[in-house]
Write a protein that holds these residues in place. Structure first.
Motif, short mmCIF file in Angstrom:
data_model
loop_
_atom_site.label_atom_id
_atom_site.label_comp_id
_atom_site.label_asym_id
_atom_site.label_seq_id
_atom_site.Cartn_x
_atom_site.Cartn_y
_atom_site.Cartn_z
N GLN A 38 -8.43 -15.10 16.24
CA GLN A 38 -8.68 -16.42 16.91
C GLN A 38 -7.74 -16.69 18.19
OE1 GLN A 38 -11.46 -17.71 15.32
NE2 GLN A 38 -10.95 -16.06 13.84
N ASN A 39 -7.02 -15.84 18.52
CA ASN A 39 -6.10 -16.14 19.62
C ASN A 39 -6.84 -15.59 20.90
OD1 ASN A 39 -4.21 -17.31 17.94
ND2 ASN A 39 -2.60 -15.82 18.07
N ASP A 40 -6.30 -15.86 22.12
CA ASP A 40 -6.69 -14.99 23.20
C ASP A 40 -6.38 -13.49 23.27
OD1 ASP A 40 -8.10 -17.26 24.39
OD2 ASP A 40 -6.31 -17.65 25.59
N VAL A 41 -5.01 -13.39 22.67
CA VAL A 41 -4.58 -12.01 22.55
C VAL A 41 -4.68 -11.74 20.86
CG1 VAL A 41 -2.44 -10.56 22.44
CG2 VAL A 41 -2.48 -12.45 24.36
N LYS A 42 -5.52 -11.07 20.77
CA LYS A 42 -6.09 -10.49 19.16
C LYS A 42 -5.22 -9.20 18.80
CE LYS A 42 -10.67 -12.26 19.92
NZ LYS A 42 -12.16 -12.08 19.86
N ASN A 43 -5.02 -8.67 19.61
CA ASN A 43 -4.40 -7.08 19.27
C ASN A 43 -3.05 -7.36 18.44
OD1 ASN A 43 -6.27 -5.99 20.54
ND2 ASN A 43 -5.15 -6.20 22.14
N VAL A 44 -2.96 -6.69 17.23
CA VAL A 44 -1.81 -6.95 16.09
C VAL A 44 -1.14 -5.46 16.12
CG1 VAL A 44 -1.24 -7.02 14.07
CG2 VAL A 44 -2.34 -9.13 14.93
N VAL A 45 0.18 -5.38 16.31
CA VAL A 45 0.81 -4.32 15.75
C VAL A 45 1.77 -4.79 14.48
CG1 VAL A 45 2.87 -2.48 16.31
CG2 VAL A 45 1.10 -3.11 17.95
N LEU A 46 1.47 -3.98 13.47
CA LEU A 46 2.12 -4.32 12.18
C LEU A 46 3.17 -3.38 11.96
CD1 LEU A 46 2.08 -6.19 9.67
CD2 LEU A 46 0.74 -4.35 8.55
N ASP A 47 4.57 -3.92 11.98
CA ASP A 47 5.65 -3.17 12.21
C ASP A 47 6.29 -3.16 10.53
OD1 ASP A 47 8.20 -2.03 12.20
OD2 ASP A 47 8.79 -2.87 14.09
N LEU A 48 5.99 -2.13 9.90
CA LEU A 48 6.54 -1.82 8.35
C LEU A 48 7.78 -1.35 8.17
CD1 LEU A 48 3.08 -0.89 6.99
CD2 LEU A 48 4.00 -2.99 6.99
N GLN A 49 8.73 -1.44 9.17
CA GLN A 49 10.01 -0.76 9.09
C GLN A 49 10.94 -1.42 7.90
OE1 GLN A 49 12.75 -1.79 12.43
NE2 GLN A 49 11.43 -3.68 12.88
N GLN A 50 10.68 -2.64 7.53
CA GLN A 50 11.59 -3.22 6.36
C GLN A 50 10.68 -2.98 4.86
OE1 GLN A 50 12.93 -7.36 7.16
NE2 GLN A 50 13.11 -6.58 9.16
N VAL A 51 9.43 -2.38 5.25
CA VAL A 51 8.78 -2.36 3.77
C VAL A 51 9.08 -1.10 3.30
CG1 VAL A 51 6.67 -2.30 2.93
CG2 VAL A 51 7.07 -3.80 4.58
N ALA A 52 9.57 -0.90 1.92
CA ALA A 52 10.19 0.32 1.34
C ALA A 52 8.84 0.77 0.38
CB ALA A 52 11.40 0.16 0.68
N ALA A 53 8.22 0.01 -0.09
CA ALA A 53 7.18 0.26 -1.07
C ALA A 53 5.81 -0.47 -0.84
CB ALA A 53 7.70 0.04 -2.24
N ILE A 54 4.62 0.22 -1.05
CA ILE A 54 3.71 -0.49 -1.02
C ILE A 54 2.58 0.05 -2.24
CG2 ILE A 54 2.34 1.41 0.34
CD1 ILE A 54 0.86 -0.64 2.10
N ASP A 55 1.80 -0.89 -2.65
CA ASP A 55 0.79 -0.21 -3.95
C ASP A 55 -0.48 -0.29 -3.22
OD1 ASP A 55 -0.22 -2.83 -4.04
OD2 ASP A 55 0.61 -3.59 -5.69
N ALA A 56 -1.32 0.42 -4.12
CA ALA A 56 -2.64 0.57 -3.67
C ALA A 56 -3.59 -0.50 -3.32
CB ALA A 56 -3.52 1.58 -4.97
N ALA A 57 -3.47 -1.71 -4.19
CA ALA A 57 -4.17 -2.90 -3.57
C ALA A 57 -3.63 -3.35 -2.25
CB ALA A 57 -3.83 -3.97 -4.67
N ALA A 58 -2.50 -3.21 -2.03
CA ALA A 58 -2.08 -3.84 -0.60
C ALA A 58 -2.31 -3.07 0.44
CB ALA A 58 -0.45 -3.96 -0.59
#
Length: 133
Positions: A38-58
């Motif tokens: 909804q913002n004027d600047v819509k682009n997102v960079v998701l920085d996952l440097q602190q995420v050590a684990a992810i599951d299939a649903a996420a």
């Protein structure tokens, strides 16, 4: 989901402050990320440097969110993935579906290229509609 937000000229860097992204967080991921459309600047960079684990649903939710960004002419690039997160995505054949860059700088390059591509496609659409008359 707790996040750190850093706004740049053409994109927002969203850094989850969580050691793991799990199925129980999928609604929080959408709540945290989709409002940027909804913002004027819509682009997102998701920085996952602190995420050590992810599951299939996420991971599936990230893919769905990424698709929503592209449907709205915005970029969504994940970066700084830890090795075990990269291995999990590869193992589940999601690494080729997600837009992933090794570093934030390279994610920014992708956002810039996609912005240029959208501008060129918009220009071509205008030119084609002018010649249809």
């Amino acid at each position: 989901m707790q996040v750190k937000i850093d706004t740049k000229e053409k994109f927002h860097v969203i850094t989850p402050i969580e050691p793991a992204l799990s199925a129980t967080m999928t609604d929080g991921m959408a709540i945290a990320l989709l409002p940027f459309l909804q913002n004027d600047v819509k682009n997102v960079v998701l920085d996952l440097q602190q995420v050590a684990a992810i599951d299939a649903a996420a991971a599936a939710k990230l893919l769905q969110i990424q698709q929503q960004f592209y449907e709205n002419n915005a970029s969504f690039v994940s970066c700084n993935l830890q090795k075990n997160v990269t291995a999990f995505l590869s193992e589940h054949e999601l690494d080729d579906l997600l837009n992933i860059a090794p570093t934030e700088s390279e994610a920014w390059d992708i956002v810039q290229m996609e912005e240029i591509e959208r501008e060129l496609l918009d220009t071509e659409d205008i030119e084609f509609s002018d010649t249809d008359d």
